[in-house]
Design a protein around this motif. Structure first.
Motif, PDB file in Angstrom:
ATOM      1  N   ASP A   6       1.111  -0.794   0.382  1.00  0.00           N
ATOM      2  CA  ASP A   6      -0.009   0.041   0.004  1.00  0.00           C
ATOM      3  C   ASP A   6       0.711   1.208  -0.062  1.00  0.00           C
ATOM      4  O   ASP A   6       0.107   2.022  -0.080  1.00  0.00           O
ATOM      5  N   SER A   7       1.937   1.383   0.650  1.00  0.00           N
ATOM      6  CA  SER A   7       3.201   2.455  -0.013  1.00  0.00           C
ATOM      7  C   SER A   7       3.315   2.825  -0.756  1.00  0.00           C
ATOM      8  O   SER A   7       3.747   3.983  -1.092  1.00  0.00           O
ATOM      9  N   TYR A   8       3.131   1.869  -2.003  1.00  0.00           N
ATOM     10  CA  TYR A   8       3.487   2.372  -3.255  1.00  0.00           C
ATOM     11  C   TYR A   8       1.976   3.708  -3.833  1.00  0.00           C
ATOM     12  O   TYR A   8       2.697   4.159  -4.851  1.00  0.00           O
ATOM     13  N   VAL A   9       0.311   2.985  -3.554  1.00  0.00           N
ATOM     14  CA  VAL A   9      -0.493   3.452  -4.160  1.00  0.00           C
ATOM     15  C   VAL A   9      -0.072   5.199  -4.087  1.00  0.00           C
ATOM     16  O   VAL A   9       0.510   5.504  -2.337  1.00  0.00           O
ATOM     17  N   GLY A  10      -0.327   5.835  -4.680  1.00  0.00           N
ATOM     18  CA  GLY A  10      -0.126   7.498  -4.802  1.00  0.00           C
ATOM     19  C   GLY A  10       1.050   7.886  -5.264  1.00  0.00           C
ATOM     20  O   GLY A  10       1.487   9.093  -5.332  1.00  0.00           O
ATOM     21  N   LEU A  11       2.127   6.501  -5.154  1.00  0.00           N
ATOM     22  CA  LEU A  11       3.108   7.645  -6.073  1.00  0.00           C
ATOM     23  C   LEU A  11       3.788   8.137  -7.647  1.00  0.00           C
ATOM     24  O   LEU A  11       2.408   7.106  -8.170  1.00  0.00           O
ATOM     25  N   PRO A  15      -0.982   0.113 -17.889  1.00  0.00           N
ATOM     26  CA  PRO A  15      -1.741   0.778 -17.611  1.00  0.00           C
ATOM     27  C   PRO A  15      -3.832   0.135 -16.917  1.00  0.00           C
ATOM     28  O   PRO A  15      -3.571  -0.836 -17.116  1.00  0.00           O
ATOM     29  N   THR A  16      -3.964   0.938 -16.568  1.00  0.00           N
ATOM     30  CA  THR A  16      -5.535   0.546 -16.209  1.00  0.00           C
ATOM     31  C   THR A  16      -5.874  -0.320 -17.077  1.00  0.00           C
ATOM     32  O   THR A  16      -6.061   0.623 -18.916  1.00  0.00           O
ATOM     33  N   GLY A  17      -6.960  -0.796 -16.925  1.00  0.00           N
ATOM     34  CA  GLY A  17      -7.373  -1.785 -17.699  1.00  0.00           C
ATOM     35  C   GLY A  17      -6.291  -3.219 -18.018  1.00  0.00           C
ATOM     36  O   GLY A  17      -7.634  -3.084 -19.674  1.00  0.00           O
ATOM     37  N   ALA A  18      -5.188  -3.117 -18.901  1.00  0.00           N
ATOM     38  CA  ALA A  18      -4.880  -4.212 -19.107  1.00  0.00           C
ATOM     39  C   ALA A  18      -4.881  -5.077 -18.811  1.00  0.00           C
ATOM     40  O   ALA A  18      -5.251  -5.722 -18.073  1.00  0.00           O
ATOM     41  N   ILE A  19      -5.114  -6.323 -20.229  1.00  0.00           N
ATOM     42  CA  ILE A  19      -5.374  -7.629 -20.205  1.00  0.00           C
ATOM     43  C   ILE A  19      -3.553  -7.888 -19.954  1.00  0.00           C
ATOM     44  O   ILE A  19      -3.057  -7.505 -20.655  1.00  0.00           O
ATOM     45  N   ILE A  20      -4.025  -9.066 -18.332  1.00  0.00           N
ATOM     46  CA  ILE A  20      -2.894  -9.779 -18.392  1.00  0.00           C
ATOM     47  C   ILE A  20      -2.981 -11.022 -17.915  1.00  0.00           C
ATOM     48  O   ILE A  20      -4.218 -11.035 -17.666  1.00  0.00           O
ATOM     49  N   THR A  21      -1.758 -11.927 -17.839  1.00  0.00           N
ATOM     50  CA  THR A  21      -2.001 -13.298 -17.896  1.00  0.00           C
ATOM     51  C   THR A  21      -1.866 -13.210 -16.642  1.00  0.00           C
ATOM     52  O   THR A  21      -1.535 -12.836 -15.710  1.00  0.00           O
ATOM     53  N   ILE A  52       6.583  -7.609  -8.494  1.00  0.00           N
ATOM     54  CA  ILE A  52       5.863  -6.361  -7.929  1.00  0.00           C
ATOM     55  C   ILE A  52       5.120  -5.459  -9.296  1.00  0.00           C
ATOM     56  O   ILE A  52       5.971  -5.667 -10.088  1.00  0.00           O
ATOM     57  N   ASN A  53       3.370  -5.682  -9.617  1.00  0.00           N
ATOM     58  CA  ASN A  53       2.908  -5.070 -10.379  1.00  0.00           C
ATOM     59  C   ASN A  53       2.394  -3.876  -9.634  1.00  0.00           C
ATOM     60  O   ASN A  53       1.858  -3.664  -8.389  1.00  0.00           O
ATOM     61  N   PHE A  54       1.997  -2.919 -11.036  1.00  0.00           N
ATOM     62  CA  PHE A  54       2.028  -1.516 -10.718  1.00  0.00           C
ATOM     63  C   PHE A  54       0.726  -1.383 -11.846  1.00  0.00           C
ATOM     64  O   PHE A  54       1.005  -1.336 -12.572  1.00  0.00           O
ATOM     65  N   GLU A  55      -0.285  -0.839 -11.510  1.00  0.00           N
ATOM     66  CA  GLU A  55      -1.201  -0.056 -12.541  1.00  0.00           C
ATOM     67  C   GLU A  55      -1.109   1.208 -11.934  1.00  0.00           C
ATOM     68  O   GLU A  55      -1.681   1.204 -10.915  1.00  0.00           O
ATOM     69  N   VAL A  56      -0.911   2.095 -13.335  1.00  0.00           N
ATOM     70  CA  VAL A  56      -0.626   3.282 -13.218  1.00  0.00           C
ATOM     71  C   VAL A  56      -1.521   4.076 -13.823  1.00  0.00           C
ATOM     72  O   VAL A  56      -1.480   3.550 -15.702  1.00  0.00           O
ATOM     73  N   ALA A  57      -2.145   5.461 -14.129  1.00  0.00           N
ATOM     74  CA  ALA A  57      -2.962   6.009 -14.514  1.00  0.00           C
ATOM     75  C   ALA A  57      -2.352   7.320 -14.338  1.00  0.00           C
ATOM     76  O   ALA A  57      -2.195   7.849 -13.465  1.00  0.00           O
ATOM     77  N   ASP A  58      -2.431   8.189 -15.169  1.00  0.00           N
ATOM     78  CA  ASP A  58      -1.654   9.849 -14.975  1.00  0.00           C
ATOM     79  C   ASP A  58      -0.155   9.851 -14.339  1.00  0.00           C
ATOM     80  O   ASP A  58      -0.217  10.378 -13.470  1.00  0.00           O
ATOM     81  N   ASP A  59       0.895   8.722 -14.617  1.00  0.00           N
ATOM     82  CA  ASP A  59       1.814   8.515 -14.047  1.00  0.00           C
ATOM     83  C   ASP A  59       1.810   8.369 -12.613  1.00  0.00           C
ATOM     84  O   ASP A  59       2.657   8.443 -11.673  1.00  0.00           O
TER      85      ASP A  59
END
Length: 71
Positions: A16-21, A42-48, A56-63
């Motif tokens: 949770d410490s990564y959210v907002g960075l 990116p938000t909504g990416a289709i992944i396996t 570690i995975n990050f969902e990123v929108a507007d950087d």
């Protein structure tokens, strides 16, 4: 018979410490904390959905990191 390999330990990290960075800061922090693979999506990416230890995975929108999960 060959020994069974032991998977490397994952970093003990507060995801949770990564959210907002911003994405770059999050990536640098994750690598510095020992994550072997850092994936930015990116938000909504289709992944396996296979689990990869040490990733570690990050969902990123507007950087900005919106969500973070391991595997």
């Amino acid at each position: 018979m060959a020994p069974v390999p032991t998977p490397s330990a994952e970093p003990d990290d507060d995801l949770d410490s990564y959210v907002g960075l911003d994405a770059r800061t999050a990536q640098e922090r994750a690598r510095g904390r020992g994550w072997s693979t850092v994936r930015t999506l990116p938000t909504g990416a289709i992944i396996t959905m296979e689990y990869l230890r040490g990733r570690i995975n990050f969902e990123v929108a507007d950087d900005t990191v919106k969500r973070c999960w391991k595997g």
